[in-house]
Write a protein that holds these residues in place. Sequence first.
Motif, PDB file in Angstrom:
ATOM      1  N   LEU A 177       0.833  -1.349  -0.001  1.00 30.30           N
ATOM      2  CA  LEU A 177      -0.032  -0.006   0.089  1.00 30.30           C
ATOM      3  C   LEU A 177       0.723   0.995   0.143  1.00 30.30           C
ATOM      4  O   LEU A 177       1.855   1.320   0.715  1.00 30.30           O
ATOM      5  CB  LEU A 177      -0.793   0.170   1.056  1.00 30.30           C
ATOM      6  N   SER A 178       0.415   2.242  -0.796  1.00 29.67           N
ATOM      7  CA  SER A 178       1.184   3.543  -0.921  1.00 29.67           C
ATOM      8  C   SER A 178       0.242   4.690  -1.180  1.00 29.67           C
ATOM      9  O   SER A 178       0.183   5.309  -2.053  1.00 29.67           O
ATOM     10  CB  SER A 178       2.104   3.492  -2.182  1.00 29.67           C
ATOM     11  N   LEU A 179      -0.440   5.045   0.003  1.00 31.54           N
ATOM     12  CA  LEU A 179      -1.390   5.985   0.105  1.00 31.54           C
ATOM     13  C   LEU A 179      -0.909   7.473   0.146  1.00 31.54           C
ATOM     14  O   LEU A 179      -1.331   8.409  -0.547  1.00 31.54           O
ATOM     15  CB  LEU A 179      -2.480   5.991   1.211  1.00 31.54           C
ATOM     16  N   GLY A 180       0.383   7.436   0.409  1.00 32.74           N
ATOM     17  CA  GLY A 180       0.972   9.029   0.239  1.00 32.74           C
ATOM     18  C   GLY A 180       0.486   9.836   1.519  1.00 32.74           C
ATOM     19  O   GLY A 180      -0.621   9.085   2.453  1.00 32.74           O
ATOM     20  N   PHE A 181       0.796  11.162   1.464  1.00 37.26           N
ATOM     21  CA  PHE A 181       0.391  11.950   2.777  1.00 37.26           C
ATOM     22  C   PHE A 181      -0.909  12.380   2.662  1.00 37.26           C
ATOM     23  O   PHE A 181      -1.822  12.559   3.814  1.00 37.26           O
ATOM     24  CB  PHE A 181       1.405  12.985   3.076  1.00 37.26           C
ATOM     25  N   ALA A 182      -1.648  12.580   1.602  1.00 38.74           N
ATOM     26  CA  ALA A 182      -2.689  13.525   1.522  1.00 38.74           C
ATOM     27  C   ALA A 182      -4.032  12.624   2.368  1.00 38.74           C
ATOM     28  O   ALA A 182      -4.834  13.320   2.894  1.00 38.74           O
ATOM     29  CB  ALA A 182      -3.174  13.880   0.197  1.00 38.74           C
ATOM     30  N   PRO A 183      -4.087  11.278   1.923  1.00 37.03           N
ATOM     31  CA  PRO A 183      -5.337  10.674   2.507  1.00 37.03           C
ATOM     32  C   PRO A 183      -5.261  10.710   4.212  1.00 37.03           C
ATOM     33  O   PRO A 183      -6.007  10.676   4.987  1.00 37.03           O
ATOM     34  CB  PRO A 183      -5.153   9.134   2.190  1.00 37.03           C
ATOM     35  N   ILE A 184      -3.792  10.750   4.586  1.00 35.23           N
ATOM     36  CA  ILE A 184      -3.415  10.635   6.243  1.00 35.23           C
ATOM     37  C   ILE A 184      -4.079  12.122   6.682  1.00 35.23           C
ATOM     38  O   ILE A 184      -4.374  12.181   7.626  1.00 35.23           O
ATOM     39  CB  ILE A 184      -2.250  10.171   6.365  1.00 35.23           C
ATOM     40  N   TYR A 185      -3.590  13.004   5.926  1.00 39.98           N
ATOM     41  CA  TYR A 185      -3.753  14.424   6.250  1.00 39.98           C
ATOM     42  C   TYR A 185      -5.279  14.681   6.456  1.00 39.98           C
ATOM     43  O   TYR A 185      -5.757  15.237   7.410  1.00 39.98           O
ATOM     44  CB  TYR A 185      -3.102  15.297   5.604  1.00 39.98           C
ATOM     45  N   SER A 186      -6.026  14.039   5.383  1.00 41.60           N
ATOM     46  CA  SER A 186      -7.538  14.328   5.567  1.00 41.60           C
ATOM     47  C   SER A 186      -8.135  13.628   6.657  1.00 41.60           C
ATOM     48  O   SER A 186      -9.143  14.253   7.182  1.00 41.60           O
ATOM     49  CB  SER A 186      -8.104  13.815   4.216  1.00 41.60           C
ATOM     50  N   VAL A 187      -7.678  12.552   6.892  1.00 37.07           N
ATOM     51  CA  VAL A 187      -8.300  11.810   8.324  1.00 37.07           C
ATOM     52  C   VAL A 187      -8.054  12.645   9.312  1.00 37.07           C
ATOM     53  O   VAL A 187      -9.011  12.802  10.391  1.00 37.07           O
ATOM     54  CB  VAL A 187      -7.688  10.523   8.290  1.00 37.07           C
ATOM     55  N   PHE A 188      -6.907  13.355   9.549  1.00 35.83           N
ATOM     56  CA  PHE A 188      -6.507  13.949  10.798  1.00 35.83           C
ATOM     57  C   PHE A 188      -7.269  15.296  10.874  1.00 35.83           C
ATOM     58  O   PHE A 188      -7.740  15.517  11.935  1.00 35.83           O
ATOM     59  CB  PHE A 188      -5.203  14.483  10.865  1.00 35.83           C
TER      60      PHE A 188
END
Length: 368
Positions: A177-188
């Motif tokens: 898996l390589s979601l990158g930072f944008a999806p992680i940022y969106s969750v936060f």
Amino acid sequence: DVIYKAASKIASADPNVTAPLLLINWSVNNTTASGDKSLGQISTSHYASDTKELFILGKADVDTDEYDDHVIAHEFGHYFEDRFSRTDNIGGSHSGSDKQDPRIAFGEGFGNAFSGMVTDDQHYIDTGGASQSTTMLHDDIEGNNPAPGSIGWFSEASIQSALYDIYDSADDGADTLSLGFAPIYSVFVNGQKNAESFTSIYSFASFLKAANPLSAAKINSILQRENISSSAVDEWDSTGTETNDGGYAKTLPVYTRLTSGAPAANLCSSGQFGSINKLRNRSFFYIEVAAARDYTITVVPDIDGDAVVSLYSKGQLLIGAKDDFANGGTETLTLSLTPGKYAGEVYEYQHINGTTYIAEECFDITFN
């Protein structure tokens, strides 16, 4: 330079972001002594949530964290979590081998993972000592199960590995898996910020999978590798899918649901894994309110425990922790509540006041 990289990482996910002011305190006088911060006695590099500032060590031949990119990025990660999102991290000493309160496990695990995301380097290195020649810490953020004695939802080592695996572009055969930072940022900045539960790997994972359903199976695989339930249906693991109790059976369920008028639930507080911020020093519960009115939470110790009970709404304490400081005394917390879900905790006072107290104390708790 590192702060600029961190800010650029955030801007890559949200070009229109406005960052809250951050003061970064660095000095050649900043040393590991505790005391007057104006004299450089800052103890360690850290983010101070009360003043919203960073303090960075800089004393030559002691600890010069201005050379340690991951340390700076880690502390910036605490600023990001606190100011852009929300953190319920209760603080205190911690290490990758600890079995921790899940709030600190997630917060510290994220800080380490974020340092890897900012630098795109999985090797967290902290140097110090004479001529800065001592490697005080070398941690492979992506290295799975770096602390075999502490693997799971209560381990910052497991959290950092899981979060970095979700982010990175490496394919090691198991991590695809390589979601990158944008999806992680969106969750936060969305789900995690407004979570009704405490912030933990369960809240993060539930919101991430909901927002990225096509990646859910791979996210589950990463969680399973860290012995974290991949079947939790929500931020509470309300169906009780978690089976990893860390070696103490009364650790589970992660949250106990209290229902108005139902028989008492028995929740326990233990110092088995240490005190102040360790696993099951506090037992978590949650309630769901359908109608606005006054409600009462009653806590009765099994023998002579000093119970403390508190209730939170989206990370905010509704009222100061109720504690009459009486061993064996019943605690009664009455609040006027509006419809919604609330997270709470109950614990034995001696487990969080810094004393070496490992005895188990249990409490019957009701909600009416």
